[in-house]
Design an enzyme around this catalytic site. Sequence first.
Site, PDB file in Angstrom:
ATOM      1  N   HIS A 416       0.811  -1.213   0.000  1.00 22.33           N
ATOM      2  CA  HIS A 416       0.000   0.000   0.000  1.00 22.33           C
ATOM      3  C   HIS A 416       0.851   1.273   0.000  1.00 22.33           C
ATOM      4  CE1 HIS A 416      -3.734   1.892  -0.152  1.00 22.33           C
ATOM      5  NE2 HIS A 416      -4.295   1.501   0.976  1.00 22.33           N
ATOM      6  N   ASP A 420      -2.059   2.113  -4.790  1.00 22.63           N
ATOM      7  CA  ASP A 420      -3.290   2.646  -4.198  1.00 22.63           C
ATOM      8  C   ASP A 420      -4.408   1.610  -4.303  1.00 22.63           C
ATOM      9  OD1 ASP A 420      -2.069   5.069  -3.655  1.00 22.63           O
ATOM     10  OD2 ASP A 420      -2.599   5.911  -5.619  1.00 22.63           O
TER      11      ASP A 420
END
Length: 445
Positions: A416, A420
Amino acid sequence: MGLYTITLPDVGEGIAEAELTEWQVAVGDEVAEDDVLGTVMTDKAAVEVPSTVAGKVVWLCGEPGDVIAIGDKFIQIEVEGQGNDTAAPAKAPEPQAASGKKEDVTGSEAPSEEAAETPAKVDTSAPAPAPAPSAAPTDKPKNGSTVRREPLAKGERPLASPAVRRRAQDAGIDLRLVGGSGPAGRILHEDLDAYLEHGPVTGRGGGGRLPATGMREVKVVGMRRKIAEKMAQSWDRIPHITIVEEIDMTALEELRATLNSEHGTERGKLTILPFVMRAIVNAVAAQPEMNARYDDEAGVIHQSDAVHIGIAAQTPAGLTVPVARHAEAASLWENAAELTRLAEAARTGKATREELSGSTITITSLGPLGALATTPIINHPEVAIVGINKMAVRPMWDGEDFRPRKMMNVSCSFDHRVIDGWDAAVFVQKLKKLLETPALMFVEE
């Protein structure tokens, strides 16, 4: 006679040290030239160290789990002639007897002749213990042996003849709970009689289950240690986001069955994995940020045009990730053949360092043991991993009725920090579309 020292050889690619995982020889063994002396583990691959001379082993550098620098002394061998080491043999580590007590070895003080020839004094002033009741033969030693009164730990094998084992099996008796009054604690027929009359060796009646009391220490070495370090590194450094999606595999399974029926004999059978590999190749073409490695220390993402797919594989030594290189340039059958070859190399421990490194994205699958969903841990320093779960027939609504469909969930995890959530979802939906409509995998865009 001379002393010959073999040092830990350079195993390549700038490796400065390696972990000793196994000895194939012991002090006192005679070895020939090219015999394997031991095995060391680098960051991924196991490397066998051969002997360059023939002779008698007189010293070993350590025990499994020790880390040894390249060029350090590995083993010393007594050879005919001068050898290559004029120093005295290094002191060997103290071996342990089977009982777990240390034996006297070279370097420890030997007992005097007087002590060796004089038997131990026996204290005859204390009264002798009362004889055991005849009704409990497990209390009566045979041939001077000691009666075993405690149950064996799980995994320990009791000593008993085939006839005794057969009788115990027929009676549903766990021999680990039976006291052995024969030599070395061997279980005799009268011990079974005593068990049936008096219960387990701890004295508890009724023949019920006993609480487990065993405890073992298992040293984490070799592949298991590398796996632990790798998993900790991935989990500590990477904030994971995992997306689970349901996929209708009915059409793909029909295509796979047809291809195997028509070409399986001469080309080999296709599993699901080559199709998943093809789907990944197509999906990352549109999202190259998924096919990448993140150097988090330098703050640089290395996106790769080549698709080198790691395949997480369970082996007797533990989890390994052999790499199918250039999946983008291979056909279904070429990828299938490469998967078979890599799986065999990993299972037998013959996979090379090159075959176990350099992946850009990884597939993990538990096969028929898989669950409905998993949360795969990313293979650091990659940024994405695709998890394949168990396939099952489920009733699915098609707008008019519930119909049986072959369904499978995929669980995809992403780094992450650089991926995204929206981009991750787009990637998963692309995989879903390709797997549900497999003809699209073979259409040039």
